[in-house]
Structures are given as C-alpha cells and as structure tokens.
Design a protein around this motif. Structure first.
Motif, PDB file in Angstrom:
ATOM      1  N   LEU A 162     -26.842  40.156 -12.823  1.00  0.00           N
ATOM      2  CA  LEU A 162     -28.174  39.602 -13.076  1.00  0.00           C
ATOM      3  C   LEU A 162     -28.150  38.117 -12.734  1.00  0.00           C
ATOM      4  N   LEU A 163     -28.930  37.739 -11.736  1.00  0.00           N
ATOM      5  CA  LEU A 163     -29.075  36.342 -11.352  1.00  0.00           C
ATOM      6  C   LEU A 163     -30.452  35.893 -11.824  1.00  0.00           C
ATOM      7  N   VAL A 164     -30.469  35.097 -12.891  1.00  0.00           N
ATOM      8  CA  VAL A 164     -31.723  34.686 -13.514  1.00  0.00           C
ATOM      9  C   VAL A 164     -31.971  33.218 -13.191  1.00  0.00           C
ATOM     10  N   HIS A 165     -33.148  32.941 -12.596  1.00  0.00           N
ATOM     11  CA  HIS A 165     -33.464  31.592 -12.159  1.00  0.00           C
ATOM     12  C   HIS A 165     -34.296  30.852 -13.202  1.00  0.00           C
ATOM     13  N   ASN A 166     -34.082  29.552 -13.309  1.00  0.00           N
ATOM     14  CA  ASN A 166     -34.924  28.712 -14.148  1.00  0.00           C
ATOM     15  C   ASN A 166     -36.300  28.494 -13.513  1.00  0.00           C
ATOM     16  N   PHE A 167     -37.205  27.965 -14.315  1.00  0.00           N
ATOM     17  CA  PHE A 167     -38.494  27.481 -13.829  1.00  0.00           C
ATOM     18  C   PHE A 167     -39.326  28.581 -13.171  1.00  0.00           C
ATOM     19  N   GLY A 168     -39.348  29.757 -13.819  1.00  0.00           N
ATOM     20  CA  GLY A 168     -40.209  30.835 -13.352  1.00  0.00           C
ATOM     21  C   GLY A 168     -39.730  31.541 -12.115  1.00  0.00           C
ATOM     22  N   GLY A 169     -38.464  31.395 -11.788  1.00  0.00           N
ATOM     23  CA  GLY A 169     -37.940  32.023 -10.574  1.00  0.00           C
ATOM     24  C   GLY A 169     -37.637  33.494 -10.708  1.00  0.00           C
ATOM     25  N   GLY A 170     -37.702  34.028 -11.940  1.00  0.00           N
ATOM     26  CA  GLY A 170     -37.472  35.455 -12.129  1.00  0.00           C
ATOM     27  C   GLY A 170     -36.008  35.835 -12.076  1.00  0.00           C
ATOM     28  N   VAL A 171     -35.766  37.140 -11.898  1.00  0.00           N
ATOM     29  CA  VAL A 171     -34.413  37.682 -11.908  1.00  0.00           C
ATOM     30  C   VAL A 171     -34.156  38.481 -10.641  1.00  0.00           C
ATOM     31  N   GLU A 172     -32.934  38.348 -10.120  1.00  0.00           N
ATOM     32  CA  GLU A 172     -32.461  39.190  -9.025  1.00  0.00           C
ATOM     33  C   GLU A 172     -31.414  40.141  -9.596  1.00  0.00           C
ATOM     34  N   ARG A 173     -31.538  41.413  -9.277  1.00  0.00           N
ATOM     35  CA  ARG A 173     -30.555  42.407  -9.699  1.00  0.00           C
ATOM     36  C   ARG A 173     -29.714  42.776  -8.487  1.00  0.00           C
ATOM     37  N   ILE A 174     -28.435  42.423  -8.541  1.00  0.00           N
ATOM     38  CA  ILE A 174     -27.533  42.611  -7.405  1.00  0.00           C
ATOM     39  C   ILE A 174     -26.554  43.723  -7.747  1.00  0.00           C
ATOM     40  N   SER A 175     -26.606  44.818  -7.009  1.00  0.00           N
ATOM     41  CA  SER A 175     -25.703  45.947  -7.247  1.00  0.00           C
ATOM     42  C   SER A 175     -24.459  45.807  -6.377  1.00  0.00           C
ATOM     43  N   VAL A 176     -23.295  45.924  -7.006  1.00  0.00           N
ATOM     44  CA  VAL A 176     -22.019  45.847  -6.291  1.00  0.00           C
ATOM     45  C   VAL A 176     -21.267  47.155  -6.525  1.00  0.00           C
ATOM     46  N   PRO A 177     -21.227  48.049  -5.530  1.00  0.00           N
ATOM     47  CA  PRO A 177     -20.531  49.332  -5.710  1.00  0.00           C
ATOM     48  C   PRO A 177     -19.033  49.142  -5.945  1.00  0.00           C
ATOM     49  N   HIS A 178     -18.460  50.018  -6.737  1.00  0.00           N
ATOM     50  CA  HIS A 178     -17.023  50.018  -6.931  1.00  0.00           C
ATOM     51  C   HIS A 178     -16.334  50.509  -5.664  1.00  0.00           C
ATOM     52  N   ALA A 179     -15.242  49.880  -5.309  1.00  0.00           N
ATOM     53  CA  ALA A 179     -14.453  50.298  -4.150  1.00  0.00           C
ATOM     54  C   ALA A 179     -13.328  51.217  -4.617  1.00  0.00           C
ATOM     55  N   PRO A 180     -12.781  52.038  -3.720  1.00  0.00           N
ATOM     56  CA  PRO A 180     -11.699  52.945  -4.123  1.00  0.00           C
ATOM     57  C   PRO A 180     -10.412  52.200  -4.445  1.00  0.00           C
ATOM     58  N   GLY A 181      -9.624  52.796  -5.332  1.00  0.00           N
ATOM     59  CA  GLY A 181      -8.347  52.206  -5.709  1.00  0.00           C
ATOM     60  C   GLY A 181      -8.421  51.488  -7.046  1.00  0.00           C
ATOM     61  N   GLY A 182      -7.271  51.069  -7.549  1.00  0.00           N
ATOM     62  CA  GLY A 182      -7.194  50.408  -8.834  1.00  0.00           C
ATOM     63  C   GLY A 182      -7.954  49.107  -8.875  1.00  0.00           C
ATOM     64  N   HIS A 183      -8.427  48.757 -10.093  1.00  0.00           N
ATOM     65  CA  HIS A 183      -9.192  47.534 -10.315  1.00  0.00           C
ATOM     66  C   HIS A 183     -10.381  47.443  -9.364  1.00  0.00           C
ATOM     67  N   TYR A 184     -11.085  48.579  -9.239  1.00  0.00           N
ATOM     68  CA  TYR A 184     -12.310  48.667  -8.431  1.00  0.00           C
ATOM     69  C   TYR A 184     -12.079  48.288  -6.970  1.00  0.00           C
ATOM     70  N   GLY A 185     -10.878  48.555  -6.488  1.00  0.00           N
ATOM     71  CA  GLY A 185     -10.553  48.246  -5.101  1.00  0.00           C
ATOM     72  C   GLY A 185      -9.744  46.977  -4.944  1.00  0.00           C
ATOM     73  N   GLY A 186      -9.586  46.216  -6.027  1.00  0.00           N
ATOM     74  CA  GLY A 186      -8.861  44.956  -5.951  1.00  0.00           C
ATOM     75  C   GLY A 186      -7.413  45.119  -5.538  1.00  0.00           C
ATOM     76  N   ASP A 187      -6.751  46.186  -6.020  1.00  0.00           N
ATOM     77  CA  ASP A 187      -5.350  46.408  -5.662  1.00  0.00           C
ATOM     78  C   ASP A 187      -5.184  46.546  -4.156  1.00  0.00           C
ATOM     79  N   ASN A 188      -6.024  47.371  -3.551  1.00  0.00           N
ATOM     80  CA  ASN A 188      -5.900  47.616  -2.108  1.00  0.00           C
ATOM     81  C   ASN A 188      -6.211  46.374  -1.294  1.00  0.00           C
ATOM     82  N   LEU A 189      -7.283  45.670  -1.669  1.00  0.00           N
ATOM     83  CA  LEU A 189      -7.668  44.476  -0.923  1.00  0.00           C
ATOM     84  C   LEU A 189      -6.608  43.391  -1.040  1.00  0.00           C
ATOM     85  N   MET A 190      -5.993  43.258  -2.198  1.00  0.00           N
ATOM     86  CA  MET A 190      -4.927  42.277  -2.364  1.00  0.00           C
ATOM     87  C   MET A 190      -3.736  42.608  -1.478  1.00  0.00           C
TER      88      MET A 190
END
Length: 409
Positions: A331-359
């Motif tokens: 959730l990216l919420v902006h000040n001064f009436g800017g509203g909210v952006e909802r950013i979806s980040v899919p999980h990647a395969p592998g441990g730690h949501y894909g972090g193990d493989n990418l590392m």
C-alpha cells in the motif's frame, strides 16, 4: 566442466544439506562442483551426502578439507559462534566464502574476519536472502525513487509462530554463547534489511528483551521430547519420528556428539530472550521501532515506511490459519489527497519467495545487481553489531551507541 567452481560444504545441518547442498546442485550444477563435505559429526555428514546426491569425500575438520579437497569456494553452515575460525581458515587458503547468517556473533570475531578478508584479498558473501525477495526489491525501488519523499521512520514487526519460534529453543540457538541471542541470530535478517532499506549505519540502539514463554518460564521441563514424561500435556511436544528428514539427519548421529534435535524448550539454562523490542536511530536521523516475538499463532511480518510525502505499508504472511493470496500487496499512501496505490507483487518460486534462487544467481552466475542486494562482510558485520547493541541494551537497560562498541574495522 572444467570451469565450474570447486566448493566445499562445511556444516551439514538442515540449511547446509538443503539450501547449499541438494538444492544448489539441483539448480546450479553447471556453475559449481561439490568437492568436499565437512562436519565434526561424520555420520551426519554421511547422511547429508546421501540426501544431497553427491559422492564428495567427507572430512571432519576444516584444515584437512582445505588441504585435500582444494576448494575455491567454502560455504559455511555451522553454528554461528564457529563461523569465524572456518571463514578465516578458508580465506587464508585462498578461497572465497559464502557464510550463512549471522556472519558471526561477537565484535572480536567480526574484526578478525574483516582483517583476514583484507589481508588475503578474498571475498566473504553473507547469505542475506531476504534482500532478494521480490517484495523487498520493490520496496527498495520505491524508497530510492522517492515515492514517499524523505524517509523519516520505520515500523517493523516480525512474528515467529509456535512451530518456527519454538524450534530455536530446542536447538543450540537457545544459548547466547552459540547464537549471540535471537537479537543476533534471527534479527540479523531484519537488521540487515533495515540497514539496506535506510541506506545508512545505525547510530544507537535502545532495547528490551525478556524470556516470557520458554526456558524457566515454562510450567515443567524434561531433557528432550522423545523421553519426556510430560509429552501428553506439553503444547510444544515434537515427535521427531514424524519427520523422516530430521530423524535421519539428527537422531542416530546424536549418539556421536550428544546433539539432539528435540531438546526441551523449557530447559532452565536457556539464556536468551523470546520477546524482544528495539528502537534504532540511524546516522541519517531515520528512527525505527522494531519487535520480534517467537510464540505467535501467525508467521510473517509487518513493515511500514513513513516519509514526508506519504507511507508505504505491507503485511506479509508466511503461515497463518486462514487463506491468503499468492502475492504481497504493497500500500503506497500519498499525503495531501493523493490517495492510495495498491501494488501487487507475486511470489516467486523457491525459498523466501524466490529470494534463495535470486541470491544464488547473483553470487554464482554474476546476475545483475542494480540495487546492491549482494551482501558482503561489512553488511554482515553491521547487522550483527546492531544485534549486539540490542542485546547489550536489553541486559543493561541503557541505550548503546554503536561508536562506543569500538568499530568493526
């Protein structure tokens, strides 16, 4: 393949056998060649070798491993307090090193590792896989892009459930001499993420830590679950015979070294806290409110970044008694009436949501690293120093200035 990196695996517990053994060979065999397996318990090493699917020779000490196997890379997966001697021996033998986190447990050990790295010209990588998770990547990108203006504070709360959290109190981690406490062993992940997100070093730490649920706080105690007379009424009873992997890797080998995988979580000599909070001030004036709890009905974390132009917030679920999407929502919420952006980040395969493989891709394949996710010995040192300061503050009741600890170089 002559150009594969010859590596030795030192430490054949769960992490070494899976992440840096079986899984590494399954996905990165064109890049690496396992030439030696080292563990002080030869039976555990034999069991691990079978699980890994290797015919590499087994050794029981690092010196013989280095002399006979002649690795170019050493991967260290032993108990935390033993890392420094193994890392230094490997560096002195001309090897690069990947070490599990935390890099080590004390300031003196940090200094010895850093000095050896400079002296030998070799490299130490610390296995901070959480940096590589897709959600962490996106959060760092948003901060760098100035999505919330100037970052001023962070709320960061980590929850370990009664499966994961209790496991630290069954094992060697339950003693500060081995792990530095969970302010070092587990929170090294969290403090590293904070240091990386903030992009500055911590200046001071004020913390509290108590043993409220495990250890002497428990209602009864035994030696281990397998022989415990209270098994039928203990919420934390763990039947190791129901886990073929752990029983194979630890039960028979325990006859050689006495290390059992189901020690009582209520042992009276446990000397680390299970309930932890810390306030951290950074050199760039960002302040952090942090907590770690180890007996929750949920697993995961909540983090929020507060800035002069808005707020970034996420609740990441790892295990909980309800269904959640296979993606994280930022959730990216902006000040001064800017509203909210909802950013979806899919999980990647592998441990730690894909972090193990990418590392592993970045370290072993040289994949691009534009956000500086690859962590060296300085990052490893600073996360440990933060944990040391927190544990010291929790014990003394005083705020600890990082500069007063004497430096890491």
């Amino acid at each position: 393949m002559a150009d594969r990196t010859r590596f030795a695996l030192v430490g054949t517990g769960n992490r070494g056998t899976t992440m840096w053994g079986r899984d590494l060979l399954a996905g990165w065999r064109p890049e690496v060649d396992l030439v030696g397996i080292c563990d002080t318990n030869p039976l555990r090493a034999e069991r691990a070798r079978t699980m890994i699917g290797s015919n590499a020779p087994i050794y029981t000490d690092i010196e013989t491993t280095l002399r006979e196997a002649k690795p170019e890379l050493v991967i260290v997966c032993t108990p935390d307090s033993t890392h420094d001697d193994i890392i230094i021996a490997a560096l002195e033998a001309g090897c690069n090193v990947i070490t599990e986190k935390p890099m080590t447990t004390t300031l003196e050990k940090i200094r010895r590792i850093r000095q050896a790295e400079r002296r030998t010209g070799r490299r130490v990588d610390v296995s901070f896989n959480y940096r590589f998770a897709p959600t962490a990547h996106r959060l760092k990108s948003l901060l760098l892009d100035g999505a919330i203006g100037t970052l001023t504070s962070i709320d960061f709360h980590w929850y370990l459930d009664t499966l994961h959290g209790a496991d630290y109190f069954r094992r060697w981690h339950a003693y500060a001499a081995n792990s530095g406490s969970l302010f070092v062993h587990k929170a090294t992940h969290h403090f590293d993420l904070l240091n990386w997100y903030v992009g500055a070093d911590p200046e001071s730490v004020s913390a509290f830590g108590q043993l409220r649920n495990y250890g002497a706080a428990g209602p009864f105690r035994g030696e281990r679950c397998r022989t415990c007379p209270h098994a039928d009424r203990c919420d934390y009873f763990f039947d190791i015979t129901t886990d073929e992997f752990l029983e194979t890797l630890y039960e028979d080998p325990s006859d050689l070294d006495g290390y059992v995988r189901d020690a009582c979580v209520y042992r009276e000599d446990i000397d680390i806290p299970d309930t932890m909070t810390a306030n951290i001030r950074y050199e760039n004036e960002v302040v952090v409110s942090y907590s770690l709890n180890t007996y929750m009905p949920i697993e995961g974390h909540h983090i929020a970044f507060n800035g002069t132009r808005g707020r970034i917030e996420i609740r990441q679920y790892e295990r909980q008694p309800w269904e959640t999407p296979k993606a994280d929502e930022i959730l990216l919420v902006h000040n001064f009436g800017g509203g909210v952006e909802r950013i979806s980040v899919p999980h990647a395969p592998g441990g730690h949501y894909g972090g193990d493989n990418l590392m592993r891709d970045v370290i072993l394949r040289g994949a691009a690293d534009p956000l500086g996710q690859r962590a060296g010995s300085r990052a490893g040192a600073m996360s440990v120093v933060t944990g040391i300061a927190a544990f010291q503050s929790a014990r003394t009741g005083e705020t600890v200035r990082i500069a007063d600890l004497g430096g890491i170089d």
